[in-house]
Scaffold this motif. Structure first.
Motif, PDB file in Angstrom:
ATOM      1  N   GLN A  65      65.351 -47.535  36.526  1.00 46.68           N
ATOM      2  CA  GLN A  65      65.225 -46.188  37.086  1.00 46.68           C
ATOM      3  C   GLN A  65      66.494 -45.794  37.846  1.00 46.68           C
ATOM      4  OE1 GLN A  65      61.682 -46.538  39.418  1.00 46.68           O
ATOM      5  NE2 GLN A  65      60.329 -46.340  37.642  1.00 46.68           N
TER       6      GLN A  65
ATOM      7  N   LYS B 166      69.543 -46.965  37.368  1.00 53.93           N
ATOM      8  CA  LYS B 166      70.612 -46.773  36.382  1.00 53.93           C
ATOM      9  C   LYS B 166      70.520 -45.386  35.756  1.00 53.93           C
ATOM     10  CE  LYS B 166      70.112 -48.072  32.240  1.00 53.93           C
ATOM     11  NZ  LYS B 166      70.237 -46.901  31.403  1.00 53.93           N
ATOM     12  N   ASP B 167      69.328 -44.999  35.353  1.00 55.80           N
ATOM     13  CA  ASP B 167      69.149 -43.671  34.766  1.00 55.80           C
ATOM     14  C   ASP B 167      69.550 -42.576  35.742  1.00 55.80           C
ATOM     15  OD1 ASP B 167      68.314 -44.697  32.381  1.00 55.80           O
ATOM     16  OD2 ASP B 167      66.177 -44.375  32.760  1.00 55.80           O
ATOM     17  N   TRP B 168      69.084 -42.673  36.980  1.00 58.44           N
ATOM     18  CA  TRP B 168      69.427 -41.664  37.991  1.00 58.44           C
ATOM     19  C   TRP B 168      70.935 -41.609  38.212  1.00 58.44           C
ATOM     20  CZ3 TRP B 168      72.099 -42.518  42.473  1.00 58.44           C
ATOM     21  CH2 TRP B 168      72.287 -41.395  43.275  1.00 58.44           C
TER      22      TRP B 168
ATOM     23  N   PHE C  72      73.507 -42.493  36.276  1.00 55.30           N
ATOM     24  CA  PHE C  72      74.293 -41.925  35.189  1.00 55.30           C
ATOM     25  C   PHE C  72      73.979 -40.457  34.941  1.00 55.30           C
ATOM     26  CE2 PHE C  72      74.930 -46.438  34.147  1.00 55.30           C
ATOM     27  CZ  PHE C  72      76.302 -46.427  34.244  1.00 55.30           C
ATOM     28  N   GLU C  73      72.747 -40.046  35.144  1.00 55.05           N
ATOM     29  CA  GLU C  73      72.427 -38.620  35.023  1.00 55.05           C
ATOM     30  C   GLU C  73      73.153 -37.810  36.095  1.00 55.05           C
ATOM     31  OE1 GLU C  73      68.208 -38.174  35.194  1.00 55.05           O
ATOM     32  OE2 GLU C  73      67.895 -39.116  33.245  1.00 55.05           O
ATOM     33  N   THR C  74      73.323 -38.391  37.265  1.00 54.65           N
ATOM     34  CA  THR C  74      73.916 -37.690  38.401  1.00 54.65           C
ATOM     35  C   THR C  74      75.441 -37.768  38.432  1.00 54.65           C
ATOM     36  OG1 THR C  74      71.938 -38.261  39.656  1.00 54.65           O
ATOM     37  CG2 THR C  74      73.806 -37.467  40.912  1.00 54.65           C
ATOM     38  N   HIS C  75      76.027 -38.903  38.054  1.00 51.44           N
ATOM     39  CA  HIS C  75      77.444 -39.144  38.310  1.00 51.44           C
ATOM     40  C   HIS C  75      78.313 -39.460  37.098  1.00 51.44           C
ATOM     41  CE1 HIS C  75      76.584 -39.118  42.580  1.00 51.44           C
ATOM     42  NE2 HIS C  75      75.641 -40.010  42.391  1.00 51.44           N
ATOM     43  N   LEU C  76      77.773 -39.531  35.903  1.00 48.73           N
ATOM     44  CA  LEU C  76      78.562 -39.982  34.752  1.00 48.73           C
ATOM     45  C   LEU C  76      79.776 -39.100  34.487  1.00 48.73           C
ATOM     46  CD1 LEU C  76      78.910 -42.015  32.502  1.00 48.73           C
ATOM     47  CD2 LEU C  76      77.478 -40.580  31.054  1.00 48.73           C
ATOM     48  N   LYS C  77      79.635 -37.807  34.578  1.00 57.05           N
ATOM     49  CA  LYS C  77      80.753 -36.907  34.291  1.00 57.05           C
ATOM     50  C   LYS C  77      81.915 -37.150  35.262  1.00 57.05           C
ATOM     51  CE  LYS C  77      80.055 -32.675  32.868  1.00 57.05           C
ATOM     52  NZ  LYS C  77      79.704 -31.252  32.838  1.00 57.05           N
TER      53      LYS C  77
END
Length: 75
Positions: free
Chosen positions: A46, A48-50, A52-57
């Motif tokens: 959970q 990890k998903d949060w 990368f959804e929030t900070h990957l860019k």
């Protein structure tokens, strides 16, 4: 629990029994590590998903090469 650290020493090219040598030359990149501890493997997924959804860019804009992800148990 979370923590971050940067490598300052390496054992590469050091003979057995000698202390690690200081990293003095940086070629294009510095390796940073994030240390995160979770109560369950589900909580890890959970987070990890949060993350990368929030900070990957933003992370991809900073990196010059792909990052490594590792997971395991504390010893």
């Amino acid at each position: 629990m979370a923590g971050y650290f940067k490598r300052f020493y390496t054992f590469d090219g050091v003979e057995t029994g000698l202390p690690p040598r200081e990293i003095t030359k940086i070629v294009k990149c510095i390796k940073y590590y994030a240390w995160l501890e979770f109560e369950s493997i589900e909580a890890c997924g959970q987070a990890k998903d949060w993350f990368f959804e929030t900070h990957l860019k933003e992370i991809n804009k900073l990196l010059i090469m792909p990052f490594d992800m590792n997971s395991g148990y504390t010893l």
